[in-house]
Write a protein that holds these residues in place. Structure first.
Motif, short mmCIF file in Angstrom:
data_model
loop_
_atom_site.label_atom_id
_atom_site.label_comp_id
_atom_site.label_asym_id
_atom_site.label_seq_id
_atom_site.Cartn_x
_atom_site.Cartn_y
_atom_site.Cartn_z
N LYS A 294 0.88 -1.18 0.00
CA LYS A 294 0.00 0.00 0.00
C LYS A 294 0.91 1.22 0.00
N LEU A 295 0.81 2.01 -1.05
CA LEU A 295 1.66 3.19 -1.14
C LEU A 295 1.12 4.32 -0.27
N ASP A 296 2.00 5.06 0.37
CA ASP A 296 1.61 6.13 1.30
C ASP A 296 0.77 7.21 0.66
N HIS A 297 1.06 7.56 -0.58
CA HIS A 297 0.36 8.69 -1.19
C HIS A 297 -1.09 8.36 -1.56
N ASP A 298 -1.45 7.08 -1.54
CA ASP A 298 -2.82 6.67 -1.86
C ASP A 298 -3.07 5.35 -1.14
N GLU B 74 -5.42 3.42 -0.56
CA GLU B 74 -6.29 2.40 -1.14
C GLU B 74 -5.64 1.69 -2.32
N LYS B 75 -4.64 2.30 -2.90
CA LYS B 75 -4.00 1.75 -4.09
C LYS B 75 -2.92 0.75 -3.70
N LEU B 76 -2.96 -0.43 -4.31
CA LEU B 76 -1.93 -1.44 -4.09
C LEU B 76 -0.99 -1.43 -5.28
N SER B 77 0.27 -1.68 -5.01
CA SER B 77 1.29 -1.68 -6.04
C SER B 77 2.18 -2.90 -5.85
N VAL B 78 2.88 -3.29 -6.90
CA VAL B 78 3.79 -4.43 -6.84
C VAL B 78 5.21 -3.90 -7.02
N LYS B 79 6.09 -4.24 -6.09
CA LYS B 79 7.48 -3.78 -6.10
C LYS B 79 8.41 -4.93 -5.69
N HIS C 286 8.23 6.52 -16.47
CA HIS C 286 8.01 7.84 -15.86
C HIS C 286 6.90 7.89 -14.80
N HIS C 287 6.03 6.89 -14.74
CA HIS C 287 4.95 6.89 -13.75
C HIS C 287 5.30 6.11 -12.48
N VAL C 288 6.51 5.61 -12.39
CA VAL C 288 6.90 4.76 -11.27
C VAL C 288 6.97 5.55 -9.97
N VAL C 289 6.33 4.99 -8.95
CA VAL C 289 6.45 5.50 -7.59
C VAL C 289 7.00 4.36 -6.75
N ASP C 290 8.18 4.57 -6.18
CA ASP C 290 8.79 3.55 -5.34
C ASP C 290 9.61 4.25 -4.26
N SER C 291 10.51 3.55 -3.61
CA SER C 291 11.26 4.14 -2.49
C SER C 291 12.18 5.27 -2.91
N ARG C 292 12.45 5.44 -4.19
CA ARG C 292 13.23 6.60 -4.62
C ARG C 292 12.46 7.88 -4.34
N LYS C 293 11.12 7.82 -4.40
CA LYS C 293 10.28 8.98 -4.08
C LYS C 293 9.78 8.94 -2.64
N GLY D 276 10.89 6.99 -0.01
CA GLY D 276 11.80 6.58 1.06
C GLY D 276 11.49 5.15 1.48
N PRO D 277 12.15 4.66 2.52
CA PRO D 277 11.90 3.29 2.99
C PRO D 277 10.43 3.11 3.36
N VAL D 278 9.90 1.93 3.07
CA VAL D 278 8.49 1.61 3.29
C VAL D 278 8.36 0.72 4.52
N SER D 279 7.44 1.07 5.40
CA SER D 279 7.20 0.30 6.62
C SER D 279 6.66 -1.09 6.30
N ILE D 280 7.06 -2.06 7.10
CA ILE D 280 6.55 -3.43 6.97
C ILE D 280 5.02 -3.43 7.04
N SER D 281 4.44 -2.50 7.76
CA SER D 281 2.98 -2.46 7.89
C SER D 281 2.29 -2.15 6.56
N LYS D 282 3.02 -1.59 5.59
CA LYS D 282 2.46 -1.27 4.27
C LYS D 282 2.55 -2.44 3.30
N ILE D 283 3.36 -3.45 3.63
CA ILE D 283 3.53 -4.61 2.76
C ILE D 283 2.47 -5.64 3.13
N THR D 284 1.57 -5.93 2.18
CA THR D 284 0.45 -6.81 2.48
C THR D 284 0.68 -8.25 2.08
#
Length: 144
Positions: free
Chosen positions: A42-46, A48-53, A113-120, A122-130
């Motif tokens: 689950k990305l911080d900026h949204d 409800e949106k799930l992403s695969v990384k 160009h639409h990629v959102v990941d830890s480069r934008k 930063g590190p992602v909390s374990i609580s966001k990984i589903t």
């Protein structure tokens, strides 16, 4: 129990393509997560949106990106899943100490160009990984 996830963009090409279907399982313990695994987040900026990384950096590591090359605690990271792709989309240098309970997640197609990941983000909390991805079921079977 396994769940099905659908890829909805190009950020994980060539490993995963738009409309691929994956079998995933819930994350129950941080210790089951390893470098190189593909995860659903689950990305911080949204929220409800799930992403695969892909997990690139682990807790307490010093991660650096220089001219697209990733270094972990000063050693270059081998990333065969992106060997034939451009490794940077303009971010030429980044340094990050990954805190406890966090992971550094990147897309495989890093120039998209639409990629959102830890480069934008930063590190992602374990609580966001589903979930952790295990198997691509469409197109037919590919284990990770």
């Amino acid at each position: 129990m396994g769940r099905i996830a659908r890829i909805k963009n190009r950020s994980m090409e060539p490993t995963l393509k738009n409309k691929d279907l994956l079998i995933t399982s819930s994350v129950t313990d941080e210790t089951e997560l390893k470098r190189g695994q593909i995860v659903v987040v689950k990305l911080d900026h949204d929220s409800e949106k799930l992403s695969v990384k892909r997990i690139i950096g682990l807790r307490n590591e010093l991660l650096e990106i220089d001219s697209g090359q990733v270094y972990i605690d000063g050693a270059p990271l081998s990333e065969p899943y992106i060997d034939n792709l451009p490794k940077s989309r303009g971010l030429e240098h980044l340094t990050c100490k990954i805190p406890d309970g966090h992971f550094f997640l990147l897309s495989d197609f890093r120039n998209f160009h639409h990629v959102v990941d830890s480069r934008k983000l930063g590190p992602v909390s374990i609580s966001k990984i589903t979930d952790v991805a295990h198997l691509r079921i469409w197109p037919p079977l590919k284990f990770f």
